[in-house]
Design an enzyme around this catalytic site. Structure first.
Site, PDB file in Angstrom:
ATOM      1  N   PHE A   1      65.611 -60.588  30.044  1.00  0.00           N
ATOM      2  CA  PHE A   1      64.177 -61.630  29.732  1.00  0.00           C
ATOM      3  C   PHE A   1      64.497 -62.025  29.019  1.00  0.00           C
ATOM      4  O   PHE A   1      65.436 -62.273  28.083  1.00  0.00           O
ATOM      5  CB  PHE A   1      62.832 -60.742  29.485  1.00  0.00           C
ATOM      6  CG  PHE A   1      63.256 -59.764  28.160  1.00  0.00           C
ATOM      7  CD1 PHE A   1      62.267 -60.469  27.674  1.00  0.00           C
ATOM      8  CD2 PHE A   1      62.908 -59.076  29.371  1.00  0.00           C
ATOM      9  CE1 PHE A   1      62.073 -59.407  26.612  1.00  0.00           C
ATOM     10  CE2 PHE A   1      62.927 -58.180  27.388  1.00  0.00           C
ATOM     11  CZ  PHE A   1      62.485 -57.804  26.717  1.00  0.00           C
TER      12      PHE A   1
ATOM     13  N   TYR B   1      65.647 -65.086  25.931  1.00  0.00           N
ATOM     14  CA  TYR B   1      67.434 -65.531  25.883  1.00  0.00           C
ATOM     15  C   TYR B   1      68.612 -64.570  26.141  1.00  0.00           C
ATOM     16  O   TYR B   1      70.096 -65.244  26.426  1.00  0.00           O
ATOM     17  CB  TYR B   1      67.614 -65.480  24.207  1.00  0.00           C
ATOM     18  CG  TYR B   1      66.523 -66.692  23.205  1.00  0.00           C
ATOM     19  CD1 TYR B   1      66.801 -67.916  24.085  1.00  0.00           C
ATOM     20  CD2 TYR B   1      65.715 -65.674  22.935  1.00  0.00           C
ATOM     21  CE1 TYR B   1      66.260 -69.013  23.345  1.00  0.00           C
ATOM     22  CE2 TYR B   1      64.707 -67.337  22.137  1.00  0.00           C
ATOM     23  CZ  TYR B   1      64.252 -68.158  22.189  1.00  0.00           C
ATOM     24  OH  TYR B   1      63.380 -69.342  21.864  1.00  0.00           O
TER      25      TYR B   1
ATOM     26  N   ASP C   1      59.687 -56.532  16.237  1.00  0.00           N
ATOM     27  CA  ASP C   1      59.694 -57.364  16.582  1.00  0.00           C
ATOM     28  C   ASP C   1      61.294 -58.168  16.761  1.00  0.00           C
ATOM     29  O   ASP C   1      62.158 -57.885  16.084  1.00  0.00           O
ATOM     30  CB  ASP C   1      59.146 -58.123  15.152  1.00  0.00           C
ATOM     31  CG  ASP C   1      58.428 -60.138  15.833  1.00  0.00           C
ATOM     32  OD1 ASP C   1      58.231 -60.480  16.765  1.00  0.00           O
ATOM     33  OD2 ASP C   1      59.218 -60.897  14.247  1.00  0.00           O
TER      34      ASP C   1
END
Length: 200
Positions: free
Chosen positions: A155, A157, A72
């Protein structure tokens, strides 16, 4: 030894393959969610990157019986007290709308001077072994937020993030090799790789 990477993103599997190769770790066959029977994706209800990575890794290990790696990640902005954080992918409301997420973040920081635009990409990777161990590893990539997007690689930010170690370029202006060598996920995966090697 087969190890599940709990992602359908081929780039994430490729990153781990590269790290294992760089470290001379062989005997590990990485498989993605496309290579196993589909199972319900768990809700990412954790309040930290580590909690969400573990939720995904536990679900993959339980569903397939394979050791499972999951991650994550997101961006933590100093002026927003570490947000978007675990909400990075759905900062603008929907999930994975990179353009809307970037536009909202730029708008929120429009009045913040350059010296206070510090930020970091953060990644937490988890390895869960069925009926066995659980381990997490975290990587941070320090930098600052630009005032407009730059670059077309990557991709999320990436176009807004200027790493401290990238000679003024945005993350989206780095080559894949440069990014892998520096990035938050690369750092976390390198730490996790020693635990993956022990599975052989």
């Amino acid at each position: 030894m087969r190890v599940l990477v709990a992602s359908g993103n081929a780039k994430k599997l490729g990153e781990l393959e590269t790290v294992l190769s760089e470290l001379g770790i062989d005997g590990i066959e990485l498989v993605s969610l496309r290579d196993v029977q589909a199972y319900p994706e768990p809700a990412e209800t954790g309040l930290t990157f580590a909690e969400n990575a573990l939720i995904k890794a536990r679900a993959g290990a339980a569903a397939t019986g394979l050791p499972c790696v999951a991650d994550d990640s997101g961006i933590a902005v100093d002026a927003l007290n570490g947000m978007p954080g675990v909400l990075s992918a759905r900062w603008s409301g929907g999930h994975g709308d990179d353009l809307a997420n970037n536009e909202l973040l730029l708008a929120q920081l429009s009045d913040i001077p350059d010296e206070h635009r510090g930020a970091a990409f953060v990644s937490c990777c988890a390895l869960v072994v069925p009926g066995g161990s659980e381990v997490t590893a975290e990587g941070r990539w320090e930098g600052a937020l630009l005032r407009a997007p730059r670059g077309s690689n990557g991709f999320g930010y990436d176009p807004l993030f200027q790493p401290a170690d990238a000679d003024g370029r945005s993350s989206a202006e780095l080559s894949a090799e440069e990014k892998n060598a520096r990035s938050h996920r690369g750092k976390a995966l390198r730490e996790l790789a020693t635990h993956i090697a022990a599975l052989r």
